[in-house]
Design an enzyme around this catalytic site. Sequence first.
Site, PDB file in Angstrom:
ATOM      1  N   LYS A 131       3.106  60.718   9.848  1.00  0.00           N
ATOM      2  CA  LYS A 131       2.165  61.015  10.820  1.00  0.00           C
ATOM      3  C   LYS A 131       2.639  61.035  12.230  1.00  0.00           C
ATOM      4  O   LYS A 131       3.685  60.387  12.416  1.00  0.00           O
ATOM      5  CB  LYS A 131       0.796  60.321  10.491  1.00  0.00           C
ATOM      6  CG  LYS A 131       1.193  58.760  10.834  1.00  0.00           C
ATOM      7  CD  LYS A 131      -0.131  57.808  10.700  1.00  0.00           C
ATOM      8  CE  LYS A 131       0.080  56.555  10.901  1.00  0.00           C
ATOM      9  NZ  LYS A 131      -1.221  55.779  10.834  1.00  0.00           N
ATOM     10  N   TYR A 173       8.601  57.828  45.359  1.00  0.00           N
ATOM     11  CA  TYR A 173       7.242  57.821  46.215  1.00  0.00           C
ATOM     12  C   TYR A 173       6.564  56.691  46.445  1.00  0.00           C
ATOM     13  O   TYR A 173       6.731  55.393  45.970  1.00  0.00           O
ATOM     14  CB  TYR A 173       6.181  58.401  45.123  1.00  0.00           C
ATOM     15  CG  TYR A 173       6.524  60.026  44.662  1.00  0.00           C
ATOM     16  CD1 TYR A 173       6.141  60.830  45.550  1.00  0.00           C
ATOM     17  CD2 TYR A 173       6.859  60.462  43.457  1.00  0.00           C
ATOM     18  CE1 TYR A 173       6.371  62.432  45.414  1.00  0.00           C
ATOM     19  CE2 TYR A 173       7.067  61.479  43.103  1.00  0.00           C
ATOM     20  CZ  TYR A 173       6.714  62.616  44.175  1.00  0.00           C
ATOM     21  OH  TYR A 173       6.864  63.996  43.934  1.00  0.00           O
TER      22      TYR A 173
END
Length: 816
Positions: free
Chosen positions: A486, A711
Site C-alpha cells: 500500500k 529565506y
Amino acid sequence: MYTIETIAAILSARPFIQKDEASILYLQTDSRRISFSEQSLFFAIKAARDGHDFIAEAWGKGVRNFVISSGDFPVENFPDSNFLLVPDTLASLQALAASHRRKFDYPLIGITGSNGKTVVKEWLFQLLSVDKNIVRSPKSFNSQTGVPLSLWRMGEEYELAIIEAGISKAGEMERLEKMIRPDIGILTNIGPAHDEGFGSLEEKITEKLKLFTHAFLFIYEKDALRSYEGALPGHAHFTWGYRGDEDLFISRVTPTGTGSILYGACKGQEMRIELPFADQASVHNGITCWCLLLWMEYPAEEISKRMRQLAPVSMRLKLMQAINHSSFINDSYNSDLGSLETALDFLARQQQHPRKTVILSDILQTGLDQEVLYGKVAALLGAAGINRLIAIGEALGRQRGQFSLPQMEFYDNTEEFTRDFRADMFGNEAILLKGARPFRFERISRLLEQKQHETVLEVNLNAMIGNLNFYKSKLAPGTGIMAMVKAFSYGSGSYEIAGMLQFHKVDYLAVAYTDEGAALRQNGIDMPVMVMSPEPPGFETLTGDGLEPEIYSFRVLEEFLRFLEGKEINSYPIHIKLDTGMHRLGFGEEDLEELGNMLKTADSIRVRSVFSHLAASEDPGQDEFSRQQMERFEEFAARLEKDLGYPFMRHLVNSAGILRFPEAHYDMVRLGIGLYGIGQGGSGSALQTVGTLKTTISQIRNVAAGETVGYGRTGRTDRPSRIATVKIGYADGFDRRLGNGNGEMLVNGQRVLVIGPVCMDMCMLDVTGVDCSETDEVIVFGEDLPIGEIAARLQTNAYEVLTNVSQRVKRIYTYE
C-alpha cells in the site's frame, strides 16, 4: 554435453530412466529461471524452501531431467522424465561441478575475501581478456549453489578461469575448495562482513584461507595477515603493502582530479600506475590486480596502460523509467553470455509492458566461433520471449540469419543507431540495454532515460529479497506471507516491488485502495490482492480485476452483497477484519452473532481469511495486552468458523509480531515495513537497507563569517564557510523541520549539517572542510545514514519518512 546416464554414474545415483538418450547442457536450481528446458537438469535442493515442491513447475516448463533426494517422491506422476535419486541434492550438484572442473587443466584463479571479490574478478577479466579467453563467475555467483553453476560454464574454448567464493560461516569453504581447486589464490581483504558467522577473527581468516589449500600461488596484503598465527597456504606467495618488506611495496598514493597515481617498487624496480578511481576500496582492489600482472611478468608499460583503462564495475542491473511510458534495464557496459542470461532473466520479470525489446551490441572476446556464439544468443533471446531486437555491431549483422524474432533491426555501430533515433521508436515496452564497453551505449541510455531531476530513490531489490527471506526463515513450513504494498509500497514503488514479490512467490499482496490494486493488474500482477479500504464506487473495478475486499463493517458488507447479487456473482472471496483491541476498523465481539448469520446465508461471498491487527506488537511493555488480543482473535475466529461451517485462513501479526510472537503466526503473516529494511526502533541488525535517497550538489560558494543563508535569514555562518546547494526540498519529501541545523546529509562519506531553512526544491549544506565538488553525489538517507535517525529527529516513525518521498523523485531499482 553429458548424457543422463553419465551424470548418474558420476553421482552414484539410483536412476529412474523413462526417457533414453537425454543430453544435459544446463543445470537448474530455480524453477522460476528455466531456459533451454529440454537440455536442463533440475536439482531439487532443500534450502529455505524444498526444491521438490517446485518440480511440477519445472516439469510444466519442459524440464524432463531431475535430481531428487526424496525416496518417496511420486516420479510416476511425471511421465517421459528421468529422475536420479541421491542422498543430498546440493552435495550432488557440487560433486558434478567438481568432476566437470577436473576435465580442464588451464589455470583457475580463486578469489575470496570480505569485500571486493566481484570487483577484482571483473577487473582481472578486463585486464587479461585482451589476450586470453576467460570464463568467470557471473555477477557474484559465489555461494554453495553459485559456485557449482559458475564452474559448469568451463569449456575447452577457454584459457583461464576466474571463480569467486564467498562464505558466511565456518565449515562452508571446505566444500567450495573441493570444487574450485584454484591454482592461483587471491585474498582481497579481511573485514567485518559476516563476523557473526565466526567465533573470532582468527577463525574467520582460517576458514577463508582453506580455499587456497592446494594453490600454487597465494596473493594477499601482508598487513592483513601479519598477526595471523596459522600456516599460510600456497607454494609461492606474492604480497603487497606499505611497510617495505613486501613483494610490491606501495610507497605513495597521490589523488588526482579524476583518480589516483600509485607509486611502488617490485624486485628493486620503481614503477607507477594510474587508476581512474580515487576511493580507498578501488585503490586496494587495483593494487591486488597489479600484483597478479606483475607475477605474470607483464611489461610495466603494458600494465600501466591497461590499469589506466579500467572501468567501473556495475554490481547491479538498474531498472528505471524510460521515455513514452516505457521502462529500461541499463547494463550498458557489460556484454557476455553469462551476464546476458542474467539480464534477460530480470527482463522477463517485467510484466508491466506488453512487449520486450533488447538493444544488444556484438559480444567480444568469448573465444567461441561466431556462428556458435550467436546461435546461443539467438536461442537465449527466443527462450526469453523477446519481441524486438535492435542489434548493433558488424558481427551481429553477419549473423542476422540466425535470429528469427518478430521484429529485428541491425546497425553497424552505435553512431548509426543514434543518428536514426527518434523518441517515437519506443513506447510502452520493457527495454534491455546490453552493450560491450567499446560501443559506448551510455549515449543510448541518455536518449532513453526519462528526463527528471537528479534526486533519486535507489531501491535495492536484492536487499529486499534478503529481508523477505529473513522473515521466511522465521516461519513454519506452510505459513503464508501477505506483503504490504500500500501507499506506493511505502514510497518505494508500485508494480516494480509487486513484480519482485510475485516472482518470489509471496501468497498475497495488500493495498489500501481499489485503484492501487487495479494499477497492479494493469502492470501484469496476477497474484491475489487484498484491498483494505474498498468503497462502493470501486466495486465494479474491484471485481473486474479480481481483487479481494477487506470487509470491516456491516455497511460495507451490505453494500458489497447488494452489488454481487445485482451482478449474479457467487462465492466471491472476501476477508473479514475483526477488532480485538486496536479500535480502528473491524467487527467487535458484539457483532459476531449477526455477522455469522449474514455470512452463512450469503451465497455470493466466501470468506477467504479472517484477521485482526495487534496495536503494539513492537512494545514489550504491552505484551500482556498483545496476548489478550491473540486470545480474543482465536475466540472470535473460532466462533465464525463454527457459524460458517468451513475453514478459512487466519492472520494477525505484522513485521514486529513475526519476530516477537511466533505462536501467533497462524496460517499467514503480514509483512510490511520489515520488508523495506526497517525493524523495531529503526534498522534491524538482521535486515538490509533497501532504500537510498540521493541527490547532487548544484553549486558551491564561499560565504563569509556572519553572513546569512536562505529565506528569513535564519541560517548564519559563524566562520568563513563553504555552502553547497543540493537538489532536494520539501516538495521532494525532505521535511522542513530538518532545516537550520536539525538535519544531516552525507557528502563523500562525511556528515554535514543543513544550514538555513529547507526550500521547496532545494536546501543548503555547510560543507566547510569537506573535499567535494559541484555535481558530487549526496546521501539523504541510506545504510550509513539510517532512516530511523531522521525519523527520530522528526519525532515520527520510518513509515512517514519513507512515504513522504515525493513521486516526482525518480525511483531506480537495482538487481544483482
